[in-house]
Design a protein around this motif. Structure first.
Motif, short mmCIF file in Angstrom:
data_model
loop_
_atom_site.label_atom_id
_atom_site.label_comp_id
_atom_site.label_asym_id
_atom_site.label_seq_id
_atom_site.Cartn_x
_atom_site.Cartn_y
_atom_site.Cartn_z
N SER A 115 0.83 -1.20 0.00
CA SER A 115 0.00 0.00 0.00
C SER A 115 0.86 1.25 0.00
O SER A 115 1.99 1.25 0.49
CB SER A 115 -0.93 0.02 1.22
N VAL A 116 0.30 2.32 -0.56
CA VAL A 116 0.96 3.62 -0.60
C VAL A 116 -0.07 4.66 -0.19
O VAL A 116 -1.18 4.70 -0.75
CB VAL A 116 1.48 3.95 -2.02
N ARG A 117 0.28 5.49 0.80
CA ARG A 117 -0.63 6.56 1.22
C ARG A 117 -0.23 7.86 0.52
O ARG A 117 0.95 8.19 0.42
CB ARG A 117 -0.56 6.76 2.74
N ARG A 161 0.58 11.64 0.00
CA ARG A 161 1.30 12.53 0.91
C ARG A 161 0.40 13.63 1.47
O ARG A 161 0.54 14.05 2.60
CB ARG A 161 2.50 13.16 0.20
N TYR A 165 4.21 -3.21 -8.44
CA TYR A 165 4.49 -2.02 -7.64
C TYR A 165 5.67 -1.25 -8.23
O TYR A 165 5.63 -0.03 -8.36
CB TYR A 165 4.77 -2.45 -6.20
N TYR A 191 5.62 2.66 -9.37
CA TYR A 191 6.29 3.63 -8.49
C TYR A 191 7.80 3.68 -8.67
O TYR A 191 8.44 4.59 -8.18
CB TYR A 191 5.95 3.33 -7.01
N ARG A 195 9.42 -0.77 -1.22
CA ARG A 195 9.48 -0.28 0.15
C ARG A 195 8.82 -1.28 1.09
O ARG A 195 7.75 -1.79 0.81
CB ARG A 195 8.77 1.08 0.27
#
Length: 246
Positions: free
Chosen positions: A95-97, A99, A206, A210, A215
């Motif tokens: 997952s990526v939140r 900013r 991913y 990205y 990460r």
């Protein structure tokens, strides 16, 4: 086993995995078995009621993307997203939140194999509700027991630490179930191989979107030891697959 029988078997496995009374560990095992059968018998995911949301920019067959919104209730939006990241990682996703805070919360993007995504989409709203409800109740108890009381700022930080630790504890519960599954003979090892292969495909997807290295979910810290202990304990003993769970 012919194609029709394989499809029926996969549908039955998915139905059990998505049942509200199925625990996360058992659901993960059934989803892994369904993925194994799809691969073994080359069953079209569309024929097995696959989870919607496969992104058009995704080159990997069987990999799904999902964007969802985490409300910033009580200023805990970022902390809740961090707690959910542990859960999503334990389910085999990433997952990526976003900013920036927008629309009263944060956007989170998830990438996962289709079977894991089905579980993640069901877990997220239930876990979010439990995070908020329990954080408020436990913080109220903590403030009542604290001599001299606590400031609103201290209470806010306590609740943030709690929801992060809750997600970490729930991830520990899911990971324990995955390890127990893999240890259960040949079927468990096969499911473990499917989960590992799914994670590799997810990481590749991913990277394409990205860039750079994958990460990992960082270790969590806490400003309040009691919040850390309470959140982790409640996460490890929660029943998040049932909306009526404690």
């Amino acid at each position: 086993m012919d194609d029709a029988k394989a499809r029926r078997r996969i549908d039955a496995l998915l139905a059990t995995a998505r049942h509200p009374n199925t625990s996360p560990a058992v659901a993960q095992a059934y989803l892994a078995k369904a993925a194994e059968l799809r691969i073994r018998y080359n069953v079209d995911p569309d024929a097995a009621h696959h989870c919607p949301g496969t992104g058009p920019d995704t080159k990997d067959a069987g990999v799904s993307w999902w964007d969802f919104h985490v409300p910033d209730t009580g200023g805990r939006g970022a902390a809740c997203a961090a707690g959910l990241a542990y859960v999503i990682d334990a389910c085999g996703g990433m997952s990526v939140r976003g900013r920036a805070r927008s629309a009263g919360g944060y956007q989170v993007t998830v990438v996962a194999a289709e079977g894991a995504m089905a579980l993640i989409r069901e877990l997220v709203p239930v876990v979010l509700e439990q995070m908020h409800r329990r954080a408020v109740a436990e913080c109220r108890r903590w403030r009542a027991e604290r001599y001299g009381g606590a400031t609103d700022a201290e209470a806010r930080r306590w609740r943030e630490d709690y929801v992060r630790a809750f997600g970490f504890g729930l991830a520990e519960q899911i990971n324990t179930g995955n390890r127990d599954l893999v240890a259960e003979g040949e079927a468990g090892r096969a499911a473990g191989m499917v989960l590992a292969a799914d994670r590799t495909r997810v990481q590749a997807a991913y990277r394409r979107r990205y860039g750079g290295r994958v990460r990992t979910v960082p270790a969590h810290g806490a400003r309040h030891a009691q919040a850390l202990e309470a959140g982790r304990r409640d996460g490890r003993t929660s029943a998040p697959h049932t909306r009526s769970g404690a």
